[in-house]
Design an enzyme around this catalytic site. Sequence first.
Site, PDB file in Angstrom:
ATOM      1  N   SER A 168       0.838  -1.192  -0.085  1.00 33.51           N
ATOM      2  CA  SER A 168      -0.210  -0.237   0.077  1.00 33.51           C
ATOM      3  C   SER A 168       0.930   1.222   0.171  1.00 33.51           C
ATOM      4  CB  SER A 168      -0.972  -0.059   1.282  1.00 33.51           C
ATOM      5  OG  SER A 168      -1.435   1.293   1.499  1.00 33.51           O
ATOM      6  N   TYR A 181      -2.927  -1.257  10.489  1.00 32.76           N
ATOM      7  CA  TYR A 181      -2.705  -1.436   9.047  1.00 32.76           C
ATOM      8  C   TYR A 181      -1.459  -0.930   8.268  1.00 32.76           C
ATOM      9  CZ  TYR A 181      -4.039  -1.162   4.167  1.00 32.76           C
ATOM     10  OH  TYR A 181      -4.234  -1.319   2.806  1.00 32.76           O
TER      11      TYR A 181
HETATM   12  C1  BGC Z   1      -6.155   1.547   2.076  1.00 31.09           C
HETATM   13  C2  BGC Z   1      -7.455   2.443   1.627  1.00 31.09           C
HETATM   14  C3  BGC Z   1      -6.989   3.854   1.285  1.00 31.09           C
HETATM   15  C4  BGC Z   1      -5.459   3.960   0.457  1.00 31.09           C
HETATM   16  C5  BGC Z   1      -5.111   5.262   0.599  1.00 31.09           C
HETATM   17  C6  BGC Z   1      -5.328   1.767   0.989  1.00 31.09           C
HETATM   18  O1  BGC Z   1      -4.111   0.818   1.381  1.00 31.09           O
HETATM   19  O2  BGC Z   1      -6.697   0.050   2.039  1.00 31.09           O
HETATM   20  O3  BGC Z   1      -8.501   2.221   2.520  1.00 31.09           O
HETATM   21  O4  BGC Z   1      -7.880   4.514   0.736  1.00 31.09           O
HETATM   22  O5  BGC Z   1      -4.729   2.947   1.091  1.00 31.09           O
HETATM   23  O6  BGC Z   1      -5.200   5.934   1.668  1.00 31.09           O
END
Ligand code: BGC
Length: 283
Positions: A168, A181
């Site tokens: 991410s 996360y």
């Molecule tokens: C998350 C999303 C978020 C995006 C940008 C992703 O890894 O799961 O919820 O919108 O990152 O912030």
Amino acid sequence: MAAPQTSDFNTDLPDYDRMPKLLSGQTALVTGGNSGIGEAVAIAMAKAGADVVVNYVAGTADHVVAAIEREGRKALAVKADVSQEDQVVAMVAKAIETFGTLDIMVANAGLQRDAALTEMTKAQWDTVIGVNLTGQFLCAREAAKEFKRRGVRREVSVAAGKIICMSSVHEVIPWAGHVNYASSKGGIQMMMKSLAQELAPHRIRANAIGPGAVRTPINTSAWNTPQAYASLMTLVPYRRIGEPQDIANVAVFLASDMADYINGITIFVDGGMTCYPGFATGG
Ligand code: BGC
């Protein structure tokens, strides 16, 4: 000249059906393959010529299996919770039993359990780390065992196997209210780099994709109203949300021999979100 408005752009994407068959004769396993980014990746792998094992944990993967079969490829749906070691071991064994071997592992399954730090329960922490980080470790480990055992099959690829971790932008962008996360994604970066280093002598490549904001069920509230979308766009220099296909395109490329000299990196697919857009005017 006034800057163009978001509405001046459409989200037309390249013609997907012109994708060359870069992955013919290979088998890919995609975790979390029944929705969002995973679904798009699974179908894209099939369009590129691969047979696909579609992992899922909730609901059904029948629609993805059907889409893969429409491409003339074979598909196998396997239900497994990637945070559970025995289930991952059994899933990869089933994939190998069904298709003979495995060439591509896309460790994609991921989830969010958001909370402010002082409200975050250990269960919320454990669930996210368990699926997003431990799950990817287990999938990479089981795939690497098969890649090492089998070695290179030159008729399909010059590499002995390809591991793609779904990271991410939050592997580098801190995220208040999402410490579990962001920690899982930061962890994925170093896990991926360490295993890339370790596996490279076996001609196994490991890389990650770092999606930005992509239109999937994980972040519906960030894009499903005009206000939310407009607010999201202040974080995206390219002024459009990502589509799952944007990520799938890069997954196919990374899995293919076109990317054979790419190892141990994260490709951000984020419309420039990691360019710190706040500094376009500030600073
Ligand atoms: C998350 C999303 C978020 C995006 C940008 C992703 O890894 O799961 O919820 O919108 O990152 O912030």
